[in-house]
Enzyme design. Structure first.
Site, short mmCIF file in Angstrom:
data_model
loop_
_atom_site.label_atom_id
_atom_site.label_comp_id
_atom_site.label_asym_id
_atom_site.label_seq_id
_atom_site.Cartn_x
_atom_site.Cartn_y
_atom_site.Cartn_z
N GLY A 18 9.61 -20.51 -8.81
CA GLY A 18 8.32 -20.31 -8.17
C GLY A 18 7.43 -19.33 -8.93
O GLY A 18 7.84 -18.72 -9.93
N LEU A 66 18.10 -22.95 0.99
CA LEU A 66 18.02 -22.02 2.11
C LEU A 66 18.39 -22.66 3.44
O LEU A 66 18.70 -21.96 4.40
CB LEU A 66 16.61 -21.43 2.21
CG LEU A 66 16.21 -20.46 1.11
CD1 LEU A 66 14.75 -20.08 1.25
CD2 LEU A 66 17.09 -19.22 1.13
N SER A 87 10.88 -18.74 0.01
CA SER A 87 10.54 -18.94 1.42
C SER A 87 9.60 -20.12 1.50
O SER A 87 8.79 -20.34 0.58
CB SER A 87 9.86 -17.69 2.00
OG SER A 87 9.65 -17.83 3.39
N LYS A 161 6.62 -15.44 8.44
CA LYS A 161 6.89 -14.25 7.64
C LYS A 161 7.23 -13.06 8.54
O LYS A 161 8.11 -12.26 8.22
CB LYS A 161 5.69 -13.90 6.76
CG LYS A 161 5.32 -14.96 5.73
CD LYS A 161 6.47 -15.31 4.80
CE LYS A 161 6.80 -14.24 3.80
NZ LYS A 161 7.80 -14.68 2.79
N SER A 201 -3.04 -18.33 -3.85
CA SER A 201 -4.10 -17.49 -4.42
C SER A 201 -4.55 -18.01 -5.78
O SER A 201 -5.75 -18.09 -6.05
CB SER A 201 -3.61 -16.05 -4.54
OG SER A 201 -3.26 -15.53 -3.27
#
Length: 342
Positions: A18, A66, A87, A161, A201
């Site tokens: 990632g 995960l 995540s 989160k 972002s």
């Protein structure tokens, strides 16, 4: 922190393919650590290796998911530290919040449980400002004592989160044994990607450069450089005072329009398509009636969040780089990687 490590500790990084995870792997290798990283499919091993420099052959890549117990005991075997970055982050918010909340929470607990059972000294968990500052407060100023209320009307991602981090702290307190936990809560992560996978972002910068964002909403966000995010994780991993602590990582608060103006100022012809028009709050509310993607923006209108990062600076000696430089580095790397036309 580019000095070589005097030791030969093995560090596990989850999600090494990632945006943030690849930078963690790169910094650890540069620091002299042995690194193991997890990816869901080993078909992407070559992609990970292409993003980092590993002339000494100190990187091991393994498969672990995960959502499954299988593979995690082997992943943590022999590790002194774990940096848990991976995540779920969906392209669109799911209709059922649990589709995001459950894997985020259970994935974090799966990693923590394996780390405890494997004798890991400390886990550094990548949380988010989403777990800190999405419950409104007067002044919109936030530090590590603040928590987003998971019962508030926020997106599934924000709730995931918050719940994942809360669950991690609860686990370490009640079942963690000797395992130490530190948590990093970064704001919007910008900076140069090491490969083709972008964060939300950096995707924003791409959208401005390629013309797919012709106008901008009157919204503000806090910038932090991915290289500084990697740096603060490494500092929290080994600093004695970081055990049991969470640290906000953020820099300057800027608007969408200022981001566009920074690109126009520094990128020349490559910034020919960046937006120059900012919508009014009324226009955003009107557009949100027919555009579900804008509905979350309505709740952020009028907010100019300020992050107090004195704790990270004073305890860890961490300092973020210049925001304008981060934005320019982000854009130039997108062009260099061929993700945006020059």
């Amino acid at each position: 922190m580019t000095t070589k490590s005097p030791h030969d500790d093995l560090v596990l990084v989850t999600g090494g393919n990632g945006f943030a995870g690849s930078h963690m792997v790169a910094r650890l290798l540069d620091g002299g650590y042995r690194v193991r990283t997890t990816i869901r499919s080993l078909d992407r091993r070559a992609e990970v290796r292409a993003m980092v420099s590993d002339p000494a052959g100190r990187l091991d890549i393994v498969s672990a998911d995960l959502s499954m117990d299988r593979g995690w005991a082997d992943a943590v075997d022999g590790c002194a530290y774990v940096i848990h970055v991976a995540s779920p982050f969906p392209a669109t918010q799911p209709d059922n919040a649990d589709d995001l909340i459950v894997p985020a929470r259970d994935g974090a607990l799966r990693v923590l449980r394996a780390a405890r059972d494997g004798g890991v000294k400390r886990v550094v968990l990548t949380s988010s400002f989403a777990a800190v500052g999405y419950s409104r407060k007067p002044g919109d100023e936030y530090d590590e004592t603040d928590w987003t209320d998971p019962a508030d009307d926020n997106t599934p991602y924000v709730r995931s989160k918050t719940i994942a981090e809360r669950s991690a702290w609860d686990f370490v307190r009640s079942e963690g044994g000797d395992l130490e936990l530190s948590v990093i809560n970064p704001s919007g992560i910008f900076g140069p990607p090491l490969g083709p996978h972008l964060s939300a972002s950096t995707g924003l910068v791409k959208a401005m450069l390629d013309g797919s964002m012709p106008v901008v909403p009157p919204l503000y966000f806090v910038v932090v450089d991915v290289r500084d995010v990697a740096d603060i994780h490494l500092r929290a991993m080994t600093h004695p005072a970081a055990a049991g602590q969470r640290f906000l990582a953020g820099g300057e608060t800027i608007s969408f329009l200022r981001l566009a103006r920074i690109l126009a100022k520094h990128l020349g012809a490559a910034a020919a398509k960046v937006p120059t028009v900012e919508l009014t709050p009324e226009q955003v509310r009107e557009a949100a009636r027919s555009n579900p993607a804008l509905r979350d923006s309505v709740g952020q209108l009028g907010r100019i969040p300020v992050l107090h990062t004195e704790k990270a600076r004073n305890v860890l000696g961490w300092a973020p780089r210049d925001t304008e430089a981060t934005i320019v580095d982000t854009a130039r790397s997108l062009i260099r990687l061929g993700l945006v036309a020059p």
